[in-house]
Design a protein around this motif. Sequence first.
Motif, PDB file in Angstrom:
ATOM      1  N   PHE A  28      -5.724   8.621  -2.361  1.00 34.77           N
ATOM      2  CA  PHE A  28      -6.003   7.032  -2.422  1.00 34.77           C
ATOM      3  C   PHE A  28      -5.020   6.171  -1.653  1.00 34.77           C
ATOM      4  N   GLU A  29      -5.253   4.972  -1.259  1.00 31.68           N
ATOM      5  CA  GLU A  29      -4.368   4.237  -0.880  1.00 31.68           C
ATOM      6  C   GLU A  29      -4.052   3.061  -2.123  1.00 31.68           C
ATOM      7  N   VAL A  30      -2.655   3.177  -2.527  1.00 37.05           N
ATOM      8  CA  VAL A  30      -2.421   2.488  -3.604  1.00 37.05           C
ATOM      9  C   VAL A  30      -1.592   1.190  -3.186  1.00 37.05           C
ATOM     10  N   ALA A  31      -1.249   0.399  -4.281  1.00 33.93           N
ATOM     11  CA  ALA A  31      -0.331  -0.784  -3.946  1.00 33.93           C
ATOM     12  C   ALA A  31       1.003  -0.501  -3.532  1.00 33.93           C
ATOM     13  N   LYS A  32       1.689  -1.027  -2.715  1.00 28.38           N
ATOM     14  CA  LYS A  32       3.093  -0.369  -2.353  1.00 28.38           C
ATOM     15  C   LYS A  32       4.114  -0.718  -3.404  1.00 28.38           C
ATOM     16  N   THR A  33       3.926  -1.549  -4.347  1.00 27.04           N
ATOM     17  CA  THR A  33       4.866  -1.553  -5.460  1.00 27.04           C
ATOM     18  C   THR A  33       4.454  -0.666  -6.629  1.00 27.04           C
ATOM     19  N   ALA A  34       3.359   0.103  -6.500  1.00 31.31           N
ATOM     20  CA  ALA A  34       3.011   1.114  -7.795  1.00 31.31           C
ATOM     21  C   ALA A  34       3.948   2.250  -7.633  1.00 31.31           C
ATOM     22  N   ASN A  35       4.261   2.810  -8.960  1.00 30.98           N
ATOM     23  CA  ASN A  35       5.008   4.148  -9.033  1.00 30.98           C
ATOM     24  C   ASN A  35       3.955   5.083  -9.626  1.00 30.98           C
ATOM     25  N   LYS A  36       4.405   6.356  -9.606  1.00 28.81           N
ATOM     26  CA  LYS A  36       3.801   7.540  -9.770  1.00 28.81           C
ATOM     27  C   LYS A  36       3.103   7.425 -11.334  1.00 28.81           C
ATOM     28  N   ILE A  37       3.838   6.762 -12.262  1.00 27.40           N
ATOM     29  CA  ILE A  37       3.239   6.643 -13.655  1.00 27.40           C
ATOM     30  C   ILE A  37       2.162   5.825 -13.759  1.00 27.40           C
ATOM     31  N   GLU A  38       2.151   4.672 -12.970  1.00 26.37           N
ATOM     32  CA  GLU A  38       1.068   3.567 -12.827  1.00 26.37           C
ATOM     33  C   GLU A  38       0.035   4.226 -12.282  1.00 26.37           C
ATOM     34  N   ILE A  39       0.152   4.671 -11.213  1.00 31.03           N
ATOM     35  CA  ILE A  39      -1.011   5.343 -10.345  1.00 31.03           C
ATOM     36  C   ILE A  39      -1.588   6.510 -11.250  1.00 31.03           C
ATOM     37  N   ARG A  40      -1.041   7.312 -12.167  1.00 29.72           N
ATOM     38  CA  ARG A  40      -1.681   8.279 -12.891  1.00 29.72           C
ATOM     39  C   ARG A  40      -2.406   7.615 -13.979  1.00 29.72           C
ATOM     40  N   ASP A  41      -1.724   6.430 -14.582  1.00 31.08           N
ATOM     41  CA  ASP A  41      -2.493   5.595 -15.779  1.00 31.08           C
ATOM     42  C   ASP A  41      -3.796   4.993 -15.255  1.00 31.08           C
ATOM     43  N   MET A  57       3.546   8.780  -0.826  1.00 29.02           N
ATOM     44  CA  MET A  57       4.147   8.558   0.432  1.00 29.02           C
ATOM     45  C   MET A  57       3.970   7.243   1.072  1.00 29.02           C
ATOM     46  N   SER A  58       5.084   6.567   1.845  1.00 35.50           N
ATOM     47  CA  SER A  58       4.789   5.448   2.573  1.00 35.50           C
ATOM     48  C   SER A  58       4.544   5.699   3.979  1.00 35.50           C
ATOM     49  N   VAL A  59       3.182   5.277   4.261  1.00 30.35           N
ATOM     50  CA  VAL A  59       2.796   5.515   5.901  1.00 30.35           C
ATOM     51  C   VAL A  59       3.297   4.329   6.578  1.00 30.35           C
ATOM     52  N   LYS A  60       3.975   4.540   7.799  1.00 30.01           N
ATOM     53  CA  LYS A  60       4.821   3.713   8.493  1.00 30.01           C
ATOM     54  C   LYS A  60       3.919   3.076   9.415  1.00 30.01           C
ATOM     55  N   ALA A  61       4.221   1.807  10.046  1.00 31.45           N
ATOM     56  CA  ALA A  61       3.445   1.258  10.965  1.00 31.45           C
ATOM     57  C   ALA A  61       3.492   1.891  12.408  1.00 31.45           C
ATOM     58  N   LYS A  72       1.975  -3.945  15.980  1.00 35.46           N
ATOM     59  CA  LYS A  72       2.112  -2.791  14.879  1.00 35.46           C
ATOM     60  C   LYS A  72       0.918  -2.926  13.812  1.00 35.46           C
ATOM     61  N   THR A  73       0.426  -1.430  13.485  1.00 40.24           N
ATOM     62  CA  THR A  73      -0.507  -1.353  12.267  1.00 40.24           C
ATOM     63  C   THR A  73       0.323  -1.915  11.171  1.00 40.24           C
ATOM     64  N   ARG A  74      -0.390  -2.108  10.115  1.00 40.94           N
ATOM     65  CA  ARG A  74       0.244  -2.243   8.670  1.00 40.94           C
ATOM     66  C   ARG A  74       0.947  -1.186   8.280  1.00 40.94           C
ATOM     67  N   THR A  75       1.868  -1.226   7.241  1.00 37.16           N
ATOM     68  CA  THR A  75       2.381  -0.334   6.495  1.00 37.16           C
ATOM     69  C   THR A  75       1.621  -0.419   5.047  1.00 37.16           C
ATOM     70  N   TRP A  76       1.440   0.967   4.494  1.00 35.45           N
ATOM     71  CA  TRP A  76       0.949   1.005   3.221  1.00 35.45           C
ATOM     72  C   TRP A  76       1.114   2.368   2.505  1.00 35.45           C
ATOM     73  N   LYS A  77       0.970   2.505   1.323  1.00 40.41           N
ATOM     74  CA  LYS A  77       1.106   3.764   0.459  1.00 40.41           C
ATOM     75  C   LYS A  77       0.115   4.346   0.136  1.00 40.41           C
ATOM     76  N   LYS A  78       0.299   5.813   0.162  1.00 37.14           N
ATOM     77  CA  LYS A  78      -0.854   6.870  -0.144  1.00 37.14           C
ATOM     78  C   LYS A  78      -0.357   7.676  -1.330  1.00 37.14           C
ATOM     79  N   ALA A  79      -1.293   8.002  -2.098  1.00 39.62           N
ATOM     80  CA  ALA A  79      -1.076   8.862  -3.313  1.00 39.62           C
ATOM     81  C   ALA A  79      -2.061  10.067  -3.217  1.00 39.62           C
ATOM     82  N   ILE A  80      -1.539  11.136  -3.477  1.00 35.03           N
ATOM     83  CA  ILE A  80      -2.311  12.444  -3.553  1.00 35.03           C
ATOM     84  C   ILE A  80      -2.051  12.870  -4.863  1.00 35.03           C
ATOM     85  N   VAL A  81      -3.546  12.974  -5.619  1.00 35.41           N
ATOM     86  CA  VAL A  81      -3.509  13.095  -6.937  1.00 35.41           C
ATOM     87  C   VAL A  81      -4.172  14.567  -7.290  1.00 35.41           C
TER      88      VAL A  81
END
Length: 94
Positions: A28-41, A57-61, A72-81
């Motif tokens: 999933f793509e998740v919010a940059k400020t989200a932590n693992k606990i918030e993602i799990r919930d 993981m944070s995906v770099k531009a 540059k492309t945007r930076t974003w955060k990815k989560a593998i659940v």
Amino acid sequence: MKDPRQVIIRPIITERSYDLLNDNRYTFEVAKTANKIEIRDAIEAIFDVNVLNVNTMSVKAKPKRVRYAKGKTRTWKKAIVTLVEGETIEAFGV
């Protein structure tokens, strides 16, 4: 607690993410400020499943160019659940 729809932005549909579905892992793509606990919930609240593990993981531009303009492309955060054995998420259509 944040709204789950603000934490989980969208599922990632790529060849690699479909290969991970065999191991019961969803991307999933998740919010940059989200932590693992918030993602799990958020995953447990939206899809009504039990989450075993969350990797982020944070995906770099990457540099891109259109004619003479550089950018540059945007930076974003990815989560593998990883889900508990026997549970699936139907949104991926597998």
